[in-house]
Design a protein around this motif. Structure first.
Motif, mmCIF file in Angstrom:
data_model
loop_
_atom_site.group_PDB
_atom_site.id
_atom_site.type_symbol
_atom_site.label_atom_id
_atom_site.label_comp_id
_atom_site.label_asym_id
_atom_site.label_seq_id
_atom_site.Cartn_x
_atom_site.Cartn_y
_atom_site.Cartn_z
ATOM 1 N N GLU A 114 137.730 -27.076 -54.522
ATOM 2 C CA GLU A 114 137.136 -26.144 -53.572
ATOM 3 C C GLU A 114 135.896 -26.763 -52.947
ATOM 4 O O GLU A 114 135.189 -27.553 -53.570
ATOM 5 C CB GLU A 114 136.780 -24.837 -54.282
ATOM 6 N N PRO A 115 135.609 -26.417 -51.699
ATOM 7 C CA PRO A 115 134.423 -26.987 -51.034
ATOM 8 C C PRO A 115 133.135 -26.586 -51.754
ATOM 9 O O PRO A 115 133.017 -25.475 -52.264
ATOM 10 C CB PRO A 115 134.473 -26.386 -49.633
ATOM 11 N N GLU A 116 132.172 -27.499 -51.776
ATOM 12 C CA GLU A 116 130.923 -27.238 -52.498
ATOM 13 C C GLU A 116 129.956 -26.384 -51.704
ATOM 14 O O GLU A 116 129.070 -25.765 -52.279
ATOM 15 C CB GLU A 116 130.263 -28.561 -52.877
ATOM 16 N N GLU A 117 130.071 -26.331 -50.375
ATOM 17 C CA GLU A 117 129.109 -25.568 -49.586
ATOM 18 C C GLU A 117 129.305 -24.060 -49.723
ATOM 19 O O GLU A 117 128.412 -23.297 -49.434
ATOM 20 C CB GLU A 117 129.160 -25.958 -48.103
ATOM 21 N N ARG A 118 130.460 -23.636 -50.196
ATOM 22 C CA ARG A 118 130.707 -22.216 -50.419
ATOM 23 C C ARG A 118 130.468 -21.870 -51.885
ATOM 24 O O ARG A 118 130.716 -22.700 -52.762
ATOM 25 C CB ARG A 118 132.157 -21.869 -50.085
ATOM 26 N N PRO A 119 130.040 -20.645 -52.156
ATOM 27 C CA PRO A 119 129.917 -20.272 -53.581
ATOM 28 C C PRO A 119 131.294 -20.104 -54.197
ATOM 29 O O PRO A 119 132.267 -19.773 -53.526
ATOM 30 C CB PRO A 119 129.168 -18.934 -53.525
#
Length: 125
Positions: A114-119
């Motif tokens: 999962e992308p790191e910029e999203r929680p």
């Protein structure tokens, strides 16, 4: 005989739920396969298991004998077998591709994709 099938259906459902609660995708896939078999056996049992009279209309008779097995659940089971097999084949390919891409079948470790910029989504409530 139907009581024995009821116990077997209960065992299948229990094993399927136990496997689907696992965090490994292979066990989840096996749980879904067992769940499909449990539903098929449940439908089969609902159609009255009678070995004496097959669901065939005899020549010269307009209706099926009352002691005969119900043919509708048997037709539903044939359809369900095809659908569950194709769904299992899809899950097998999906699981294999996820393992190739992420090098793991642990669903907790798959969160690394999962992308790191999203929680992260909630892990529990």
């Amino acid at each position: 005989m139907e009581a024995v099938f009821a116990v077997v259906v209960g065992i299948f459902f229990t094993a399927a739920i136990y496997l689907m609660l696992s965090r490994y995708s292979i066990r989840i896939m096996l749980g879904i396969a067992i769940l499909g078999n449990a539903v098929n056996l449940l439908l089969f049992t609902a159609g009255r298991v009678t070995p004496e009279v097959p669901p065939i209309i005899q020549k010269g008779v307009a209706t099926l004998d009352l002691a005969a097995a119900n043919p509708l659940p048997q037709a539903l089971i044939l359809t369900a077998i095809v659908i569950s097999f194709s769904f299992l084949a899809f899950l097998l390919v999906l699981t294999y591709r996820a393992y190739q891409a992420l090098k793991t079948d642990d669903t907790d470790e798959m969160r690394l994709a999962e992308p790191e910029e999203r929680p992260l989504p909630p892990l529990g409530y």
